[in-house]
Design a protein around this motif. Sequence first.
Motif, PDB file in Angstrom:
ATOM      1  N   ASP A  47       4.716   2.150  -7.034  1.00  0.00           N
ATOM      2  CA  ASP A  47       5.972   1.428  -6.810  1.00  0.00           C
ATOM      3  C   ASP A  47       6.539   1.794  -5.439  1.00  0.00           C
ATOM      4  N   ALA A  48       5.674   1.692  -4.423  1.00  0.00           N
ATOM      5  CA  ALA A  48       6.019   2.155  -3.075  1.00  0.00           C
ATOM      6  C   ALA A  48       6.096   0.976  -2.114  1.00  0.00           C
TER       7      ALA A  48
ATOM      8  N   LEU B 255       6.636  11.517   1.349  1.00  0.00           N
ATOM      9  CA  LEU B 255       5.193  11.475   1.596  1.00  0.00           C
ATOM     10  C   LEU B 255       4.866  10.136   2.231  1.00  0.00           C
ATOM     11  N   VAL B 256       4.126  10.160   3.336  1.00  0.00           N
ATOM     12  CA  VAL B 256       3.590   8.939   3.939  1.00  0.00           C
ATOM     13  C   VAL B 256       2.091   8.913   3.674  1.00  0.00           C
ATOM     14  N   ILE B 257       1.632   7.829   3.065  1.00  0.00           N
ATOM     15  CA  ILE B 257       0.197   7.644   2.847  1.00  0.00           C
ATOM     16  C   ILE B 257      -0.292   6.701   3.939  1.00  0.00           C
ATOM     17  N   GLY B 258      -0.946   7.275   4.951  1.00  0.00           N
ATOM     18  CA  GLY B 258      -1.439   6.496   6.079  1.00  0.00           C
ATOM     19  C   GLY B 258      -2.847   6.009   5.803  1.00  0.00           C
TER      20      GLY B 258
ATOM     21  N   PRO C 257       7.294   7.969  -2.015  1.00  0.00           N
ATOM     22  CA  PRO C 257       6.186   7.744  -1.072  1.00  0.00           C
ATOM     23  C   PRO C 257       6.338   6.423  -0.320  1.00  0.00           C
ATOM     24  N   LEU C 258       5.782   6.393   0.864  1.00  0.00           N
ATOM     25  CA  LEU C 258       5.713   5.199   1.699  1.00  0.00           C
ATOM     26  C   LEU C 258       4.264   4.985   2.095  1.00  0.00           C
TER      27      LEU C 258
ATOM     28  N   VAL D 196      -1.157  16.052  -4.150  1.00  0.00           N
ATOM     29  CA  VAL D 196      -0.138  15.822  -3.134  1.00  0.00           C
ATOM     30  C   VAL D 196       0.718  14.612  -3.506  1.00  0.00           C
ATOM     31  N   VAL D 197       0.078  13.541  -3.944  1.00  0.00           N
ATOM     32  CA  VAL D 197       0.822  12.353  -4.343  1.00  0.00           C
ATOM     33  C   VAL D 197       1.684  12.646  -5.566  1.00  0.00           C
TER      34      VAL D 197
END
Length: 551
Positions: free
Chosen positions: A250-251, A287-290, A225-226, A218-219
């Motif tokens: 680098d997000a 993409l948000v990585i929570g 990405p955030l 997914v990444v």
Amino acid sequence: MLGLSTSLAGRALPPPAAVPSFRHMASGAERLVEVLSAHGVEVVFGLPGVHNLPIWEALRGSPIRLVGVRHEQTAGYAADGYARATGRLGVAIVTTGPGAANCLAATGEAMASGSPVLVVATDIPSTLRRPGEFRGVLHETRDQRAMFLPVVKGGWTVRSADALGTYADSAARLATTAPHGPVYLGVPTDFLTADAGPWARIPTSGPSVPDLAEAVEVVGRSTTPLIWAGGGAQRAEAGAAVAALADKLDAPVVTTYAGRGLVDHPHVVHGPVHLPEVGALWDEADLVIGIGSDFDGMMTQNWLQPPRPLLSVNVDASRNYPAAAALRGDARVVTEALARALPRRPTRRAADRVAELNAAVRAAVLADEPQAVPLLDALEGHRVVADMCVAGYWVGGFQRVTRPRGLAYPVGWGTLGFGFPAALGAALTGRVVAVCGDGGFLFACGDLATARQERLPVTVVLVDDGGYGMLRYDQERAGHPAHGVDLETPDFVALAGSFGVEASEVDGFGGGFAARLAEFTAQDGPNVLVVRARLKPPVNTSPRWYRRVRT
């Protein structure tokens, strides 16, 4: 069987014979203190009553410091503040009936904010209780445990003196097991003086790493990405892991209120997503990585931030936004593994973008409320506990926090009156600044006596705008004249002085404020700095949210 019942899905205790037991004879109160000591508890907060005095006697001969407060709500808030400042178990000890009830609001805040707090409340003697009957015993409630169930992770009433140690151990472990939260332990008072049986430490397993294959895929498909890091990342001490992931991808990194100070890194944004310039990062992300976040209503403007593809790293399933992939487990352990598994991306100059964004945030604050800038500047570098007040909203949203656990903020449940008593608990670990309004400070002003008696290093910045400034703003915004929100306030300098606490007063947040704050925070013991000022509420307060339902 011990007959345990909890507020959640039937957590039962494993058999105590599984591990070595502590077998020396002790009273129930001594056993309780022994268990707390075994869990590393060094300080408890409480108020004595006729039912819980045996605990006070047991504490007298123990290494645990007892901080006596002037109201049971303060005991709960102080235990919460201590837990947030240290990551360790905070303990509030209160008496039966009304004493326990006084602690409920603070317990609810601990639940909403994921604080590991143990509330130990005595109950009426077991010999006087009749199931299903209310007899009018002193401080009796029909079901004291039931009062707490909506605001705790789990709750038990001890069934016998022999079982007290095992119950206490299980309650402490439950509070400090992710997802953290408060736990209620009710103890009939006669069990405190009875002989208590042995108890057993139940072994726990370490955190595991889930399969990363889907998450890596997914990444890998994302280009912008955030990283969104919350209170779960803070409690898991995942700052270094988040920094490593931000470097790999680098997000940019945004933090929730509970995540402030998680990591001091060039990719961290020093402003809330409620500011349109910051919210744009969410809109641009594919993409948000929570990490350790529930994406609650207060951070998402009641879920008006449109769902993004989400990779959830959390001990719980994502409840508020659907996840394209989920990694269940400890935020630090899982994020470390994810960062190792991902290839390093070419630099997209995220640090430059965030630096420009942080400059824009500061410019927006200066344009919106010039008085907020010197307040935030003067507080930088200090550990801060903010209350639900206009100055606290500025701190919660825009304070640059450069250390883990450097800010405690009650959103959360949003309990007015949190700031000062929570700061008393946090001050057990060193100097802390409590930012309060004149209305909320009066909720617990009697605990100036606690601050003085215990020589706690807390500086109260008390912003006096003559009432409930946020509610005054709400009325004005609705076109109504102020009504019931302007208050007669005391002479706060004289009030503090009556407790033997040094106090001073300044107008506004100019140079005099900064100089006096620097002087007060360099002193020993408590002090109060009263600031006469009115601030405009910031954009992270709900009346000013920029995302709106389109009709």
